[in-house]
Enzyme design. Structure first.
Site: not given
Length: 342
Positions: A125, A267, A297
Site C-alpha cells: 500500500c 492511507h 481501503n
C-alpha cells in the site's frame, strides 16, 4: 531540497477514477454469509472494525491498468499536458495486470505516452508514495522533467467470499473492507518547494501480517492462497506505534509545525486507526482527509484518490502544505510532505 539548477519536483496535476458500482457493507456481508452457507459476519462487526459503510467494485474483467489509465487521463487534463509530453511513466500498486511485463507498459499503451520510459514500483500500500519519491528524485537529478505516477487497484478480486472455518474470520475480515480505484499525479520540474524530502521506514520481520501468498514463487499455483489474509489488529498496533515518530521526523525536516499543515492525507485503513493517529499527532479533525468510510481501503490508490477528492471538494488548494502518510504490509511507513503549486 532542490536538484540541479535549483529545480524542484512539483505536483501539477492530480486525478482519480472510481468504478460506478457501490457495494455497501450490508451487500458484502450478505454475499459472504450466503456463499459460506451460514452467518459468519455482520455489518456491525465490520463497522466496529473499520468504519467502512461502502466501497466501489470494478466490473468483472476490469484490470489495474484500466483504472490507472483513467486516473492518468484525469491527472494529465488537470495539469494541461498531453500524453506525449510525459517522459517517465510509473505504475505503483498492490494489484497488477500480469507478472511479466511491468504493468506500466500496458498503462503506456492505453494512454499513448510514447515518449516515456516506464517501470513499476511495488511496495504494497506504500507503492504510490514510494513512486512519488522516485519521480521527485529523478526530476531533481535532471533525468526527466515530467513524470506520470499512476496506480490502479482491483483489490476486490482478493476477497474471500466463502469463509469455511470460524478461525479464519479474523484473517479474512480486513479484505471485506477493500475497494477498487485508480489515482494519478503529474509531477513536473518547477520552482521550489514542491515535493519535499520524505522519510521511509521498514521492518521486514512483520511481512507475514498481511499476505496474498499465491502468484509468486512461494506458492505459484495455489488457488487457496489467492485471497488476502491480514492480521488487522497487529497492523493497527504497528501503525499507531511507529507512524508518529516518522511524521515527527518529517515535520522537523520540513520546518513545519502541525498548525502549518493544511491537510494530512493518510492511507485509508480504518476510521479508528486514522482517528487514533490524528489524536496522537495533535491534528484537528478538519486537518485530516478521511475517505475509508465511503470508499473502503483502496490499497496504494487510497492516498492519491483522497488528495484528488480533497482538491475537488475544496479542502486543499494552491499553496497548501500537504502531508502524505502511508503505511503498508511488510511492515512499512512512508511519509512525504509537499506544497501544492500556487
Amino acid at each position: 531540497m532542490t536538484g540541479q539548477g535549483g529545480v524542484s519536483a512539483v505536483v501539477t496535476g492530480i486525478g482519480h477514477y472510481l468504478p460506478d458500482q457501490v457495494m455497501t457493507t450490508r451487500d458484502v456481508v450478505n454475499r459472504v454469509n450466503e456463499r459460506s452457507g451460514r452467518t459468519v459476519v455482520s455489518p456491525r462487526v465490520i463497522h466496529m472494525f473499520s468504519g467502512v459503510e461502502e466501497r466501489r467494485y470494478a466490473p468483472p474483467g476490469t484490470t489495474s491498468s484500466e483504472l490507472a489509465a483513467r486516473a492518468g487521463q484525469a491527472a494529465m487534463a488537470a495539469a494541461g499536458v498531453d500524453p506525449t509530453d510525459i517522459d517517465l511513466l510509473l505504475f505503483a500498486a498492490v494489484t497488477q495486470d500480469v507478472i511479466e511485463p511491468a504493468t506500466a507498459n500496458i498503462v503506456q499503451e492505453r494512454l499513448g505516452c510514447w515518449n516515456a520510459a516506464v517501470f513499476d514500483v511495488k511496495n504494497a500500500c506504500n507503492s504510490f508514495v514510494n513512486a512519488l519519491d522516485v519521480a521527485a528524485a529523478k526530476i531533481k537529478l535532471g533525468q526527466c522533467r515530467r513524470v506520470l505516477v499512476t496506480t490502479g487497484e482491483v483489490a476486490s478480486i482478493h476477497v474471500a467470499w466463502q469463509i469455511r472455518e470460524t478461525d479464519e474470520i479474523g484473517l479474512k475480515l480486513p479484505a471485506l473492507t477493500v475497494g477498487d480505484a485508480g489515482g494519478a499525479f503529474v509531477v513536473e520540474a518547477g520552482p521550489a518547494p514542491g515535493v519535499l524530502p520524505g522519510v521511509f521506514r521498514s521492518d521486514g520481520r512483520e511481512w507475514r501480517r498481511s499476505v496474498i501468498l499465491s502468484g509468486g514463487t512461494l506458492k505459484p499455483h495455489d488457488g487457496d492462497h489467492f485471497t488476502m489474509d491480514c492480521d488487522g489488529s497487529r497492523l493497527h498496533e504497528l501503525g499507531v506505534e511507529r507512524v508518529p515518530a516518522v511524521v515527527g521526523e518529517v515535520l522537523e525536516g520540513a520546518g513545519w509545525t502541525t498548525d502549518d499543515v493544511k491537510l494530512v492525507v493518510p492511507h485509508q485503513t480504518s476510521v479508528q486507526t486514522i482517528e487514533m493517529l490524528r489524536v496522537k499527532l495533535g491534528f484537528a479533525p478538519e486537518q485530516v482527509m478521511v475517505t475509508v468510510d465511503r470508499l473502503g481501503n483502496t490499497g496504494a490508490a487510497s492516498i492519491p484518490v483522497a488528495l484528488s477528492l480533497a482538491v475537488t471538494e475544496g479542502r486543499a488548494g494552491p499553496g497548501d502544505k500537504i502531508l502524505l502518510v502511508g503505511g503498508a504490509a511488510g511492515f512499512g511507513v512512508s511519509v512525504i510532505p509537499l506544497v501544492l503549486p500556487g
